[in-house]
Design a protein around this motif. Structure first.
Motif, PDB file in Angstrom:
ATOM      1  N   ASN A 162       0.859  -1.162   0.000  1.00  0.00           N
ATOM      2  CA  ASN A 162       0.000   0.000   0.000  1.00  0.00           C
ATOM      3  C   ASN A 162       0.904   1.224   0.000  1.00  0.00           C
ATOM      4  OD1 ASN A 162      -1.932   1.900   0.504  1.00  0.00           O
ATOM      5  ND2 ASN A 162      -3.048   0.609   1.951  1.00  0.00           N
ATOM      6  N   ILE A 163       0.754   2.025  -1.028  1.00  0.00           N
ATOM      7  CA  ILE A 163       1.639   3.185  -1.154  1.00  0.00           C
ATOM      8  C   ILE A 163       0.791   4.445  -1.098  1.00  0.00           C
ATOM      9  CG2 ILE A 163       3.093   4.429  -2.798  1.00  0.00           C
ATOM     10  CD1 ILE A 163       4.664   2.206  -1.965  1.00  0.00           C
ATOM     11  N   GLN A 164       1.202   5.330  -0.205  1.00  0.00           N
ATOM     12  CA  GLN A 164       0.469   6.589  -0.089  1.00  0.00           C
ATOM     13  C   GLN A 164       0.997   7.565  -1.133  1.00  0.00           C
ATOM     14  OE1 GLN A 164       1.407   8.853   3.407  1.00  0.00           O
ATOM     15  NE2 GLN A 164      -0.756   9.291   3.782  1.00  0.00           N
ATOM     16  N   ILE A 165       0.102   8.184  -1.867  1.00  0.00           N
ATOM     17  CA  ILE A 165       0.611   9.167  -2.831  1.00  0.00           C
ATOM     18  C   ILE A 165       0.197  10.577  -2.453  1.00  0.00           C
ATOM     19  CG2 ILE A 165       0.822   7.592  -4.788  1.00  0.00           C
ATOM     20  CD1 ILE A 165      -1.831   8.794  -5.779  1.00  0.00           C
ATOM     21  N   ALA A 166      -0.738  10.683  -1.534  1.00  0.00           N
ATOM     22  CA  ALA A 166      -1.072  12.026  -1.080  1.00  0.00           C
ATOM     23  C   ALA A 166      -1.423  11.956   0.380  1.00  0.00           C
ATOM     24  CB  ALA A 166      -2.241  12.589  -1.874  1.00  0.00           C
ATOM     25  N   GLU A 167      -1.005  12.966   1.085  1.00  0.00           N
ATOM     26  CA  GLU A 167      -1.241  12.981   2.513  1.00  0.00           C
ATOM     27  C   GLU A 167      -1.828  14.322   2.878  1.00  0.00           C
ATOM     28  OE1 GLU A 167       2.256  13.149   4.846  1.00  0.00           O
ATOM     29  OE2 GLU A 167       1.297  12.286   6.610  1.00  0.00           O
ATOM     30  N   ARG A 169       8.911   8.372   2.304  1.00  0.00           N
ATOM     31  CA  ARG A 169       9.389   7.848   1.020  1.00  0.00           C
ATOM     32  C   ARG A 169      10.117   8.954   0.249  1.00  0.00           C
ATOM     33  NH1 ARG A 169       5.473   6.808  -2.770  1.00  0.00           N
ATOM     34  NH2 ARG A 169       4.075   6.585  -0.994  1.00  0.00           N
ATOM     35  N   ILE A 198       1.528  16.268  -0.998  1.00  0.00           N
ATOM     36  CA  ILE A 198       1.553  16.633   0.423  1.00  0.00           C
ATOM     37  C   ILE A 198       0.532  17.721   0.660  1.00  0.00           C
ATOM     38  CG2 ILE A 198       2.958  17.535   2.293  1.00  0.00           C
ATOM     39  CD1 ILE A 198       5.368  16.384   0.865  1.00  0.00           C
ATOM     40  N   VAL A 228      -4.922  17.872   0.141  1.00  0.00           N
ATOM     41  CA  VAL A 228      -4.094  18.369  -0.962  1.00  0.00           C
ATOM     42  C   VAL A 228      -4.806  19.494  -1.680  1.00  0.00           C
ATOM     43  CG1 VAL A 228      -2.835  16.261  -1.332  1.00  0.00           C
ATOM     44  CG2 VAL A 228      -5.010  16.596  -2.465  1.00  0.00           C
ATOM     45  N   ILE A 259       8.121   2.023   0.904  1.00  0.00           N
ATOM     46  CA  ILE A 259       7.722   2.700   2.151  1.00  0.00           C
ATOM     47  C   ILE A 259       6.291   3.192   1.994  1.00  0.00           C
ATOM     48  CG2 ILE A 259       8.159   4.661   3.671  1.00  0.00           C
ATOM     49  CD1 ILE A 259      11.085   4.497   2.857  1.00  0.00           C
ATOM     50  N   ARG A 260       5.477   2.883   2.976  1.00  0.00           N
ATOM     51  CA  ARG A 260       4.055   3.144   2.805  1.00  0.00           C
ATOM     52  C   ARG A 260       3.730   4.627   2.730  1.00  0.00           C
ATOM     53  NH1 ARG A 260      -1.265   3.352   4.522  1.00  0.00           N
ATOM     54  NH2 ARG A 260      -0.718   4.816   6.176  1.00  0.00           N
ATOM     55  N   GLU A 261       4.259   5.379   3.714  1.00  0.00           N
ATOM     56  CA  GLU A 261       3.862   6.779   3.760  1.00  0.00           C
ATOM     57  C   GLU A 261       4.617   7.623   2.743  1.00  0.00           C
ATOM     58  OE1 GLU A 261       4.153   5.493   7.055  1.00  0.00           O
ATOM     59  OE2 GLU A 261       2.729   6.607   8.331  1.00  0.00           O
ATOM     60  N   LEU A 262       3.905   8.631   2.303  1.00  0.00           N
ATOM     61  CA  LEU A 262       4.462   9.466   1.246  1.00  0.00           C
ATOM     62  C   LEU A 262       5.688  10.243   1.708  1.00  0.00           C
ATOM     63  CD1 LEU A 262       4.177  10.815  -1.535  1.00  0.00           C
ATOM     64  CD2 LEU A 262       2.699  12.482  -0.472  1.00  0.00           C
TER      65      LEU A 262
END
Lengths: 255, 967
Positions: free
Chosen positions: A192-197, B297, B330, A200, B291-294
């Motif tokens: 599971n890869i986060q692309i936005a936190e 990473r 972000i 946004v 790595i899971r978190e943006l």
């Protein structure tokens, strides 16, 4: 040397006991034995003994790529046994090696897949009326992917009433095992890869970028006994913990 | 031993001098002579393109034929070659050089690497840490050992994300590796981070690569936490340090893997890297990609960006834009801005030629600018009770850094474009501030008027204007705006600055603008500004918190105003100084003024304005001295004050000069070196008077020089150092004598003799205790030489002072086992011999020495001879004592020196004396401690002397002097 496909049934699709008893027989792909050194004494110190194996499959089996999954495992290993005299124990050492298929010659032309997510496009919702308004657009550059290349694309959050908490890419494997009572199909997450936190900026294109992990992915497989397929989910988590998922089946290959 | 009869040898000093003079040889013009001027032919290579070289040409053309040194060098002397070389070097270093035609050749080179003029991150680092501080409690939340997102978890996707996280946390708790540190103060926080940095290094060293990676990931995760937002920039600095460490460790590891046979060259290519290293490197990238978190990473991949060099040529080039794009994901604008700053930092370091992604970063940043005023930010600020202006300043380090990277050696059009873009965003103050800080000062200075306009149009609420003016001022301090606009700029700027309410903000801004004012305007404007500062800083003693800024104001003024009469004629300068009320700061300021004064005041001065002000300043420095002041501190203060005293001269108004010295003595009584200097000054004054009067004083000047002598006489006793007292007594005595003040001279010398017994046996020299013997010997010899010309006091006996001195020497408690006393006796002999001459070897003009007083009176002569005999008797006794003990070496040396004295000053026609001389010669050679070379030369000298007329008796003596072989 040995190459095996291990199949296991998930306890979810059949009962616990059945899973235990009915476990499918492993499929042996390759197996051979050679003697690398004749009986005798090995002098003290470091001794290196060269050896080689031809990769001849058993019967008309095909050598699949190494793959580590949950219910399907394709594994190749080397074992070296050293038999010793009566009084000493025999020595043995195991070592896994990895098999990559010859790349297929065929070139895949990338075909972008566009998607739009709004409350209306969602299936599987209980109370549609409670959903906040949002509009998410985006595209994947291809669903027919080369395994050594990353999955790319982009997502644009056009607007949303509720702030976004996170946008994630979920890589999922779908393993299907055939058995006496039909077949069992299970989907599990690989990564599971986060692309936005966080919340946004609206209207900004956020890149989709994911590298396929080694070992846990292989080119999409379809055989008579089992299938290994992959899917990617674009998961959008809203601030109120609403989970919006868009699913894309993938086809992986090696070029 | 029977008393030796002393007869001095008669001397004809004139004739002896004549004999000693070498024959005069005329030197033909044009002949080689070592002192002939060395001609430097100017061969500075003038490269046509190199304009603006600032080296002054060092040509000296003369018609003298070339000297051999320069002709050997093909006419180019090495020094001027260096000069030529450095002249061509300087423009490259200085920013202001017109880069146009100068650096075209170098340009390609420059673009590759970042030059020395690029302000490195390390210098910003400390500034940020100091600026962004907090008193709030911080927390570190680390999930060590949690593999979330790293290893693919076999858990089913059906379990919801939330539940799974919970479960994982539970696992972590079991491992005892989850740590949440609450209530940390800022310092604790920094320490924790440093601990993490250490444990990262340890983990790496002990081959726990996975643990190391975990530490790094957890640390970069901390950067997504914006609670206690005031501290965020500092947190960023601390944590990126860890990332840098990590990046370096990984890079070095892979580097060492492929430098097995021999180390890789700096400019290695992908082909030089072996497969294992490539595989390891690739493995790192795969690990990081999962790595899971943006945020972690992004940060970790940026940290090891440099490692792309091992994999392929274009890796960095492709990765930078991708990472740049990923930052768009972000949500928090502050976090994003700092991530961009980090990426730019790494980018500039690793691939300075890749400017595009820098620009892209900035444009993306502009794109997300509207977020800053957005809902979620506002909510957060309300929650943390942070005001919008304070929040905005948090951005400035990041944005400034990005802009600095972009602006570095960027072409003009790009900068203009950037400015236009900023304008489009409605003159956003935050941006404007960063633009002014990051762009070349010349660029800003040329458009200063535009900038002022833009600053005026800015939204007042967001970003305080005084900060904007501060930034503008900083640029203008380095580069000059067009001449015609300068006054308007100053007026416009000051109009705003003077309205700043908070004294702290005001002084920060004003301090910057002082430089601009000093650079381009006269004392009138500077005075006005000083007045304004005083007005702002005096209420509520606001200056107490602003000493460093006020000090810097003084420093800046001093850099530009070297003419002290102008400086002190500024009405507000001294009142400004009065604001420094803390002692240490005040002394510091005074000191800096004095340093500049000494450096730049070249002419002597009597300007009352300068004198009053400087006296005031010096007094301040002097008054700061107390019992606790360190020795070094005293010394340096004294040096500064001395520097001032030396610059004071009232020309021919000697009396005023003396009264100045009197005043100075009263003012600076605690600093001995200053008193010493004052005595020297007064002595010099007396000699100057003598010179002006050509040696004959009128009644008035005689009274004046006596006053000078009196000044010295009463000042000297207040000194504590015995040797400075002694030498000053002697010196002042000489001066008094030269000015025909006989009784004063007598008093000085008497005083010197009377304090002789006080001389301690050891004194401290540069902190070490050393025997005072050699100093004392030096002094007595000096004193004896002086005594020759001092006439005897009419009321005292013959040779009153000589006897006095010798008595003191005799009574003095010399070190045990020392020859010093006898050595004084030996050196007193030549004096006595010289006193017996008809004409003395030297005399003081207009002072009658004993030669005239006694006129060769036989009584006087016999008095002298008696004295000599006593001395010789004493010396011989001592020699005997030495012979008894194990002092043969010393005995030999002493005997030889006495022999020398006899030879030079004794009348050897006298048999007894000549016998004594021979005995001494033998004694000195008895134990073979004599240096044979010296003996041989002495013999030769004696033989030479014997050939002189009326010295023939010496030839007998020579016969009896035998050289002993070494054995």
């Amino acid at each position: 040397m040995e190459g095996v496909v291990n199949l296991q049934l998930s306890s979810k699709s059949v009962g616990v006991f059945e899973a235990f008893y009915n476990s499918v027989k492993p499929i042996q792909l390759i197996s051979s034995n050679i003697e690398v050194a004749k009986a005798g004494k090995i002098p003290g110190g470091k001794t290196e003994i060269p050896f080689e194996f031809p990769l001849h499959t058993k019967g008309n089996k095909v050598l699949y790529e190494t793959y580590h999954g949950v219910f399907v495992n394709i594994q190749y290993s080397l074992r070296c046994d050293m038999r010793r005299s009566l009084l000493a124990k025999d020595l043995s050492r195991n070592c896994e090696f990895i098999v990559h298929c010859q790349p297929q010659k065929a070139k895949v032309a990338p075909t972008p897949v566009n998607f739009t997510i709004t409350p209306d496009t969602l299936e599987n919702t209980r109370e549609r009326s409670l959903l906040p308004k949002f509009l998410i657009r985006g595209h994947l550059d291809a669903t027919h992917c080369v395994i050594s290349q990353p999955l790319t694309g982009e997502v644009v959050l056009e607007n949303s009433d509720v702030p976004i908490k996170s946008i994630e890419l979920q890589l999922v494997r779908v393993e299907t095992c055939g058995c006496a009572e039909g077949y069992a199909r299970d989907a599990t997450e690989i990564q599971n890869i986060q692309i936005a936190e966080g919340d946004v900026c609206h209207g900004l294109s956020i890149p989709i970028y994911m590298v396929f992990p080694r070992l846990f992915t292989c080119p999409t497989l379809e055989t008579t006994n089992f299938k290994v397929e992959f899917e990617v989910n674009v998961v959008i988590v809203l601030h109120d913990d609403h989970l919006i998922t868009e699913n894309f089946p993938l086809k992986l290959c090696r070029v | 031993m029977a008393a030796v009869q002393w007869r001095s040898r008669g001397r004809n000093y004139e004739a002896e001098l004549q004999r000693c003079r070498p024959e005069v040889a005329l030197v033909e013009f044009g002949d080689y002579h070592p002192l002939k001027p060395i001609m430097v032919t100017d061969t500075k290579t003038r490269h046509g393109a190199r304009k603006g070289s600032t080296s002054s040409s060092s040509s000296s053309s003369s018609s003298v034929p070339p000297d051999p040194l320069s002709s050997m060098l093909d006419g180019t002397d090495p020094l001027s070659m260096f000069a030529a070389a450095s002249a061509s070097e300087t423009p490259a270093i200085s920013r202001s050089a017109s880069a146009g035609d100068l650096g075209r050749k170098r340009k390609e080179k420059e673009e590759e690497a970042v030059g020395a003029d690029f302000e490195p991150w390390s210098s910003k680092r400390g500034e940020i840490l100091a600026r962004f501080t907090t008193t709030e409690k911080l927390s570190i939340n680390l999930f060590m050992g949690s593999d979330r997102g790293k290893a693919p978890s076999p858990g089913s996707s059906a379990v919801s994300e939330k539940v799974r996280t919970r479960l994982e946390e539970l696992d972590d708790l079991e491992e005892g590796s989850q740590r949440e540190l609450l209530n940390l103060s800022q310092q604790d926080y920094a320490n924790r981070i440093e601990e993490l940095n250490q444990s990262l290094k340890e983990a790496w060293a002990s081959d726990q690569k996975v643990k190391a990676l975990k530490i790094v990931i957890q640390c970069s995760k901390l950067l997504s936490d914006t609670s206690v937002i005031q501290f965020y920039p500092s947190k960023f600095v601390l944590i990126t340090d860890i990332l840098d460490t990590f990046g370096q460790l990984v890079y070095d590891r892979i580097w060492s893997m492929c430098s097995d046979p021999r180390p890789l060259p700096d400019s290695f290519t992908v082909d030089d890297v072996n497969d294992t290293a490539k595989e390891t490197c690739l493995n790192w990238f795969f690990k990081i990609a999962s790595i899971r978190e943006l945020l972690p990473r992004l940060y970790v991949e940026a940290a090891i960006l440099k490692c792309n060099r091992f994999l392929n040529k274009s890796g960095i080039q492709e990765t930078l834009p991708r990472l740049t794009a990923m930052i768009k994901g972000i949500g928090d604008p502050l976090v994003a801005a700092y991530t961009r700053a980090y990426l730019c930092r790494v980018g500039v370091e690793v691939a300075p030629h890749l400017k595009d992604s820098l620009n892209q970063n900035f444009f993306d940043l502009l794109g997300t600018f509207r977020q800053i005023g957005g809902e979620s930010v506002r909510k957060q600020l309300a929650l943390q009770r942070v005001e919008a202006p304070e929040y905005l300043t948090l951005y400035s380090p990041a944005i400034s850094w990005i802009l600095q990277c972009i602006a570095y050696r960027a072409p003009e059009p790009l900068l203009t474009e950037m400015m236009e873009r900023c304008k489009k965003l409605g003159n956003n103050a935050l941006l404007l501030n960063s633009v002014m800080r990051a762009f070349r000062p010349e660029f800003v200075a040329d458009r200063a008027t535009d900038f002022i306009g833009m600053i005026k149009d800015c939204d007042e609420a967001g970003f305080p204007k005084h900060l904007l003016f501060g930034s503008l001022g900083r640029s203008l301090a380095c580069a000059d705006p067009p001449e015609s606009e300068r006054l308007t700029i100053l007026n416009e700027a000051w109009k705003v600055i003077t309205k700043v309410r908070s004294p702290r903000d005001y002084v920060n801004c004003a301090e910057i603008w002082v430089e601009f004012t000093c650079r381009h305007f006269t004392k009138r404007e500077v005075n006005t500004i000083l007045a304004d500062i005083i007005k702002h800083m005096t209420p509520d003693r606001a200056f107490e918190d602003a000493y460093s800024q006020l000090q810097s104001v003084i420093r800046k003024i001093l850099t530009y105003f070297h003419d002290f009469s102008v400086l002190f004629s500024m009405e507000r300068f001294l009142p400004f100084l009065d604001m420094f009320q803390k002692d240490s700061v005040r002394v510091e300021v005074c000191r800096s003024i004095m340093e500049i004064f000494i450096k730049h005041q070249l002419d002597l001065t009597r300007d009352p304005v300068i004198l009053n002000a400087m006296l005031h300043i010096c007094k301040t420095m002097h008054d700061s001295v107390n019992a606790l002041t360190l020795e070094d501190e005293r010394r340096s203060l004294a040096l500064l004050i001395i520097g001032f005293i030396r610059m004071v001269s009232f020309g021919r108004d000697f009396e005023q000069q003396l009264s100045f010295c009197v005043e100075a003595r009263a003012t600076f009584c605690n600093l001995e070196p200053v008193l010493v200097q004052l005595i020297h000054t007064v002595n010099q004054l007396a000699m100057e008077t003598r010179r002006v009067m050509r040696g004959s004083h009128s009644r008035k000047t005689a009274a004046f020089v006596r006053a000078c002598a009196a000044y010295s006489f009463i000042t000297i006793p207040s000194l504590s150092s015995i040797f400075s007292r002694l030498s000053l007594y002697l010196l002042s005595g000489q001066v008094a004598l030269a000015n025909q003040c006989l009784s004063q001279a007598d008093a000085f010398l008497k005083a010197a003799v009377s304090i002789l017994p006080e001389v301690p046996r050891s004194i401290s020299v540069e902190g070490k205790l050393r025997s005072s013997e050699s100093f004392l010997l030096d002094f007595t010899n000096n004193f004896l030489a002086m005594l020759l010309v001092v006439p005897d006091h009419p009321e005292h006996g013959v040779l009153y002072l000589v006897r006095g001195l010798l008595n003191m020497v005799q009574d003095y408690t010399w070190e045990d086992n020392s020859d010093a006393k006898v050595r004084v006796y030996v050196s007193a002999l030549p004096l006595l011999a010289a006193m017996g001459q008809e004409t003395y070897v030297y005399s003081v003009p207009k002072v009658d020495s004993n030669e005239t007083l006694y006129g060769g009176d036989p009584k006087f002569l016999s008095e002298i001879n008696k004295l000599c005999e006593t001395l010789i008797g004493q010396i011989l006794d001592h020699l005997k004592v030495l012979g008894r003990d194990e002092g043969t070496r010393r005995q030999g040396a002493l005997a030889f020196s006495l022999f020398g004295v006899l030879l030079a000053h004794g009348d050897l026609r006298n048999n007894k004396l000549s016998q004594l001389a021979v005995n001494l010669w033998n004694l000195s050679h008895k134990h073979g401690h004599c240096e044979p070379r010296v003996s041989v030369r002495t013999l030769e000298f004696v033989k030479h002397q014997a050939q002189q007329p009326d010295m023939s008796h010496l030839s007998d003596t020579v016969q009896r002097l035998t050289l002993q072989s070494r054995t």
